[in-house]
Design an enzyme around this catalytic site. Sequence first.
Site, mmCIF file in Angstrom:
data_model
loop_
_atom_site.group_PDB
_atom_site.id
_atom_site.type_symbol
_atom_site.label_atom_id
_atom_site.label_comp_id
_atom_site.label_asym_id
_atom_site.label_seq_id
_atom_site.Cartn_x
_atom_site.Cartn_y
_atom_site.Cartn_z
ATOM 1 N N PRO A 138 -61.347 -33.981 -63.280
ATOM 2 C CA PRO A 138 -61.616 -33.394 -61.957
ATOM 3 C C PRO A 138 -60.385 -32.802 -61.280
ATOM 4 O O PRO A 138 -59.908 -33.290 -60.249
ATOM 5 C CB PRO A 138 -62.179 -34.580 -61.173
ATOM 6 C CG PRO A 138 -61.514 -35.775 -61.788
ATOM 7 C CD PRO A 138 -61.388 -35.447 -63.248
ATOM 8 N N CYS A 139 -59.902 -31.701 -61.819
ATOM 9 C CA CYS A 139 -58.719 -31.041 -61.281
ATOM 10 C C CYS A 139 -58.923 -30.571 -59.842
ATOM 11 O O CYS A 139 -57.953 -30.406 -59.103
ATOM 12 C CB CYS A 139 -58.299 -29.889 -62.185
ATOM 13 S SG CYS A 139 -59.614 -28.731 -62.588
#
Length: 179
Positions: A138-139
């Site tokens: 989950p950048c």
Amino acid sequence: MTTPYFALFDTVLGRCGVIWGGNGIVGFQLPERTEGGTRERVRKCFPDARERPAGAGERAVTDRVAALLAGAPDDLADVALDLTAVGDFDRRVYAVTRTIGPGHTLTYGEVAAAVGSPGAAQAVGQALGRNPIPILVPCHRVLAAHGAVGGFSAAGGAVTKRALLKAEHTPGFDDPTLF
């Protein structure tokens, strides 16, 4: 490496793509403007991938991703990823990033410190810009200093990043505004 496969699936944001191989998920594609655009992007990033219907395991992942994007909390941390094509520094960045739960964020600097490279915030940003598996890594939960959104390499850029943070009820991103 075994032949990778991909399938497109619906979410509240549009048609996404999941790419998998024999050892787990190798890629994820956020929606482009059209389904054809999403398919083209998958083929550009994974030229050897063949399209086929998702199996039960992949459908379980896509169902969870669709639910997350619709607002259901799920960190997806137990989903098997295949990061063998990713460099060591990037893998370490992705491992830290996967510990950030929905509704929470870290800064690029905090991720850099957590991987043992304080002062490497820019390198962390570059690693996240290369992330082949957004959402599952989950950048979008990594922000610039002082809560600034920072960059986002998916279609829509920062607008898409804000939409993802809003869907996860991240404080400061899902608050109603007066305007």
